[in-house]
Design a protein around this motif. Sequence first.
Motif, PDB file in Angstrom:
ATOM      1  N   ARG A 265     -38.007  27.554 105.410  1.00 41.85           N
ATOM      2  CA  ARG A 265     -39.557  27.345 105.382  1.00 41.85           C
ATOM      3  C   ARG A 265     -40.213  27.884 106.790  1.00 41.85           C
ATOM      4  N   ILE A 266     -39.628  27.331 107.903  1.00 39.42           N
ATOM      5  CA  ILE A 266     -39.949  27.894 109.303  1.00 39.42           C
ATOM      6  C   ILE A 266     -39.797  29.327 109.375  1.00 39.42           C
ATOM      7  N   CYS A 267     -38.532  30.198 109.102  1.00 41.52           N
ATOM      8  CA  CYS A 267     -38.362  31.553 108.993  1.00 41.52           C
ATOM      9  C   CYS A 267     -39.439  32.291 108.082  1.00 41.52           C
TER      10      CYS A 267
ATOM     11  N   LEU B  10     -33.726  35.021 110.740  1.00 41.24           N
ATOM     12  CA  LEU B  10     -33.162  34.803 109.635  1.00 41.24           C
ATOM     13  C   LEU B  10     -32.905  33.442 109.319  1.00 41.24           C
ATOM     14  N   SER B  11     -32.421  32.657 110.380  1.00 42.88           N
ATOM     15  CA  SER B  11     -32.516  31.054 110.087  1.00 42.88           C
ATOM     16  C   SER B  11     -32.432  30.499 111.446  1.00 42.88           C
ATOM     17  N   ILE B  12     -32.660  29.148 111.400  1.00 43.70           N
ATOM     18  CA  ILE B  12     -32.842  28.473 112.360  1.00 43.70           C
ATOM     19  C   ILE B  12     -32.084  27.068 112.201  1.00 43.70           C
ATOM     20  N   ASP B  13     -31.618  26.580 113.367  1.00 43.21           N
ATOM     21  CA  ASP B  13     -30.569  25.210 113.140  1.00 43.21           C
ATOM     22  C   ASP B  13     -31.146  24.381 114.390  1.00 43.21           C
ATOM     23  N   ALA B  14     -30.440  23.375 114.399  1.00 39.15           N
ATOM     24  CA  ALA B  14     -30.464  22.424 115.447  1.00 39.15           C
ATOM     25  C   ALA B  14     -30.231  22.960 116.846  1.00 39.15           C
ATOM     26  N   LEU B  15     -29.392  24.049 116.871  1.00 38.00           N
ATOM     27  CA  LEU B  15     -28.857  24.610 118.308  1.00 38.00           C
ATOM     28  C   LEU B  15     -29.460  25.985 118.524  1.00 38.00           C
ATOM     29  N   GLY B  16     -30.076  26.480 117.504  1.00 33.69           N
ATOM     30  CA  GLY B  16     -30.699  27.974 117.997  1.00 33.69           C
ATOM     31  C   GLY B  16     -31.120  28.558 116.652  1.00 33.69           C
ATOM     32  N   MET B  17     -31.436  29.799 116.936  1.00 32.55           N
ATOM     33  CA  MET B  17     -32.214  30.752 115.915  1.00 32.55           C
ATOM     34  C   MET B  17     -31.162  32.210 115.723  1.00 32.55           C
ATOM     35  N   ASN B  18     -31.191  32.515 114.455  1.00 31.93           N
ATOM     36  CA  ASN B  18     -30.491  33.990 114.351  1.00 31.93           C
ATOM     37  C   ASN B  18     -31.599  34.869 113.916  1.00 31.93           C
TER      38      ASN B  18
ATOM     39  N   ILE C 270     -28.837  39.013 116.533  1.00 34.44           N
ATOM     40  CA  ILE C 270     -29.266  38.442 117.648  1.00 34.44           C
ATOM     41  C   ILE C 270     -29.235  36.544 117.627  1.00 34.44           C
ATOM     42  N   ARG C 271     -28.232  36.132 118.463  1.00 31.82           N
ATOM     43  CA  ARG C 271     -28.147  34.526 118.350  1.00 31.82           C
ATOM     44  C   ARG C 271     -29.084  34.184 119.642  1.00 31.82           C
ATOM     45  N   ILE C 272     -29.923  33.363 119.505  1.00 29.25           N
ATOM     46  CA  ILE C 272     -30.699  32.645 120.717  1.00 29.25           C
ATOM     47  C   ILE C 272     -30.560  30.997 120.595  1.00 29.25           C
ATOM     48  N   GLU C 273     -29.838  30.560 121.584  1.00 31.12           N
ATOM     49  CA  GLU C 273     -29.659  29.097 121.626  1.00 31.12           C
ATOM     50  C   GLU C 273     -30.790  28.286 122.381  1.00 31.12           C
ATOM     51  N   PHE C 274     -31.144  27.267 121.831  1.00 34.82           N
ATOM     52  CA  PHE C 274     -32.017  26.434 122.334  1.00 34.82           C
ATOM     53  C   PHE C 274     -31.543  25.866 123.593  1.00 34.82           C
ATOM     54  N   ASP C 275     -32.574  25.033 124.340  1.00 36.35           N
ATOM     55  CA  ASP C 275     -32.329  24.533 125.600  1.00 36.35           C
ATOM     56  C   ASP C 275     -32.093  22.945 125.278  1.00 36.35           C
TER      57      ASP C 275
END
Length: 93
Positions: A12-14, A44-52, A64-69
């Motif tokens: 839904r977020i993506c 492409l996707s988002i999870d509790a630790l980051g987004m792809n 690209i993988r981006i980690e959240f703070d």
Amino acid sequence: MSDSFTSEISARICSHMNEDHQDAVLLYAQKFGSSANATAAKMLSIDALGMNLTAEVSGETLPIRIEFDHTLKDAEDAHHTLIDMVKQARTEK
């Protein structure tokens, strides 16, 4: 992935970000994904630790993988975190 952050929430977020906030997704790739030359990006996707993401750079599609703070608690936390990241990226231009 935490129980409160399901694949349905990710989808839904993506979908929302790719349809309504393409400029923000591109900013994420450029500023947080070390792809300053990206001309387009897709979440492409988002999870509790980051987004792809994927980003278009010089005619190539790069992952690209981006980690959240921090670890996201739920969809509301994701919403606030993504907004904060856009604000941060815009101030760093």
